[in-house]
Scaffold this motif. Structure first.
Motif, PDB file in Angstrom:
ATOM      1  N   PHE A 108       0.867  -1.175   0.000  1.00 52.66           N
ATOM      2  CA  PHE A 108       0.000   0.000   0.000  1.00 52.66           C
ATOM      3  C   PHE A 108       0.904   1.225   0.000  1.00 52.66           C
ATOM      4  O   PHE A 108       1.526   1.553   1.021  1.00 52.66           O
ATOM      5  N   VAL A 109       1.036   1.865  -1.166  1.00 57.79           N
ATOM      6  CA  VAL A 109       1.960   2.989  -1.324  1.00 57.79           C
ATOM      7  C   VAL A 109       1.420   3.988  -2.336  1.00 57.79           C
ATOM      8  O   VAL A 109       0.591   3.655  -3.174  1.00 57.79           O
ATOM      9  N   PRO A 130       1.902   5.635  -5.707  1.00 57.05           N
ATOM     10  CA  PRO A 130       2.544   5.024  -6.862  1.00 57.05           C
ATOM     11  C   PRO A 130       3.712   5.818  -7.441  1.00 57.05           C
ATOM     12  O   PRO A 130       4.317   5.404  -8.428  1.00 57.05           O
ATOM     13  N   LYS A 131       4.058   6.945  -6.824  1.00 62.38           N
ATOM     14  CA  LYS A 131       5.153   7.779  -7.321  1.00 62.38           C
ATOM     15  C   LYS A 131       6.314   7.772  -6.332  1.00 62.38           C
ATOM     16  O   LYS A 131       6.110   7.689  -5.124  1.00 62.38           O
ATOM     17  N   PRO A 132       7.551   7.859  -6.858  1.00 65.51           N
ATOM     18  CA  PRO A 132       8.707   7.977  -5.959  1.00 65.51           C
ATOM     19  C   PRO A 132       8.603   9.248  -5.121  1.00 65.51           C
ATOM     20  O   PRO A 132       7.993  10.216  -5.575  1.00 65.51           O
ATOM     21  N   PRO A 133       9.141   9.266  -3.941  1.00 68.81           N
ATOM     22  CA  PRO A 133      10.000   8.244  -3.370  1.00 68.81           C
ATOM     23  C   PRO A 133       9.249   7.133  -2.636  1.00 68.81           C
ATOM     24  O   PRO A 133       9.819   6.095  -2.364  1.00 68.81           O
ATOM     25  N   ALA A 134       7.963   7.325  -2.321  1.00 71.47           N
ATOM     26  CA  ALA A 134       7.229   6.304  -1.551  1.00 71.47           C
ATOM     27  C   ALA A 134       7.163   4.972  -2.285  1.00 71.47           C
ATOM     28  O   ALA A 134       7.267   3.910  -1.668  1.00 71.47           O
ATOM     29  N   SER A 161      -2.114   4.037  -2.187  1.00 71.42           N
ATOM     30  CA  SER A 161      -2.453   4.646  -0.904  1.00 71.42           C
ATOM     31  C   SER A 161      -1.626   5.912  -0.778  1.00 71.42           C
ATOM     32  O   SER A 161      -0.402   5.870  -0.888  1.00 71.42           O
ATOM     33  N   THR A 162      -2.276   7.024  -0.534  1.00 69.54           N
ATOM     34  CA  THR A 162      -1.540   8.273  -0.407  1.00 69.54           C
ATOM     35  C   THR A 162      -1.247   8.634   1.048  1.00 69.54           C
ATOM     36  O   THR A 162      -0.555   9.609   1.312  1.00 69.54           O
ATOM     37  N   ASP A 163      -1.742   7.832   1.990  1.00 68.04           N
ATOM     38  CA  ASP A 163      -1.563   8.199   3.393  1.00 68.04           C
ATOM     39  C   ASP A 163      -0.706   7.225   4.198  1.00 68.04           C
ATOM     40  O   ASP A 163      -0.512   7.421   5.392  1.00 68.04           O
ATOM     41  N   ARG A 164      -0.180   6.189   3.553  1.00 67.07           N
ATOM     42  CA  ARG A 164       0.652   5.248   4.304  1.00 67.07           C
ATOM     43  C   ARG A 164       1.560   4.471   3.359  1.00 67.07           C
ATOM     44  O   ARG A 164       1.311   4.392   2.153  1.00 67.07           O
ATOM     45  N   VAL A 165       2.590   3.890   3.947  1.00 68.26           N
ATOM     46  CA  VAL A 165       3.432   2.911   3.267  1.00 68.26           C
ATOM     47  C   VAL A 165       3.364   1.664   4.132  1.00 68.26           C
ATOM     48  O   VAL A 165       3.797   1.672   5.280  1.00 68.26           O
ATOM     49  N   ALA A 166       2.769   0.620   3.577  1.00 68.08           N
ATOM     50  CA  ALA A 166       2.559  -0.597   4.356  1.00 68.08           C
ATOM     51  C   ALA A 166       2.623  -1.814   3.441  1.00 68.08           C
ATOM     52  O   ALA A 166       2.374  -1.713   2.242  1.00 68.08           O
ATOM     53  N   VAL A 186       3.161  -4.884   8.010  1.00 63.52           N
ATOM     54  CA  VAL A 186       4.278  -4.036   8.426  1.00 63.52           C
ATOM     55  C   VAL A 186       4.018  -2.653   7.845  1.00 63.52           C
ATOM     56  O   VAL A 186       3.946  -2.482   6.630  1.00 63.52           O
ATOM     57  N   THR A 187       3.865  -1.656   8.725  1.00 60.27           N
ATOM     58  CA  THR A 187       3.531  -0.294   8.314  1.00 60.27           C
ATOM     59  C   THR A 187       4.617   0.657   8.782  1.00 60.27           C
ATOM     60  O   THR A 187       5.010   0.625   9.956  1.00 60.27           O
TER      61      THR A 187
END
Length: 115
Positions: free
Chosen positions: A22-23, A25-29, A54-59, A71-72
């Protein structure tokens, strides 16, 4: 994230694990997907990793058999890192990366095991 998932789910073979990332779709996330592919052996090519915007988390949600581990990246760390990258020099980016690598997993991630 991938190393944590492999450890938590106690996978034995490279093909035992699947992931949903869940990220943004653009760098750097989105670079988190690259790291998970390397560390977990889940790949887009094998179809063992999927990406959900997902624009509000990296999980990452990781599955092995009937076990699941999430893992978030902790929000405060994610915000610090993304804000710091905006106008950072290459030297500052490397310093940020080293600072992150020096921290224990518990400071970086929220880890949830679901069985």
């Amino acid at each position: 994230m991938g190393v944590i998932a492999r450890s938590m789910l106690k996978t034995q073979n490279l093909n035992d694990l699947a992931a949903i990332m869940f990220v943004n779709p653009k760098p750097p996330a989105s670079c988190a997907v690259d790291g998970v592919q390397i560390a977990s052996s889940c790949t887009l090519g094998k179809g063992t990793i999927r990406v959900s915007e997902s624009t509000d988390r990296v999980a990452g949600e990781f599955h092995a058999g009937n076990r699941t581990c999430t893992v978030t990246v902790k929000p405060e760390l994610l915000n610090w890192f993304l804000d710091g990258l905006r106008n950072a020099t290459e030297k500052e980016v490397l310093e940020m990366a080293e600072a992150v690598l020096a921290r224990p997993d518990e400071e970086l991630f929220q880890i949830t095991m679901v069985t």
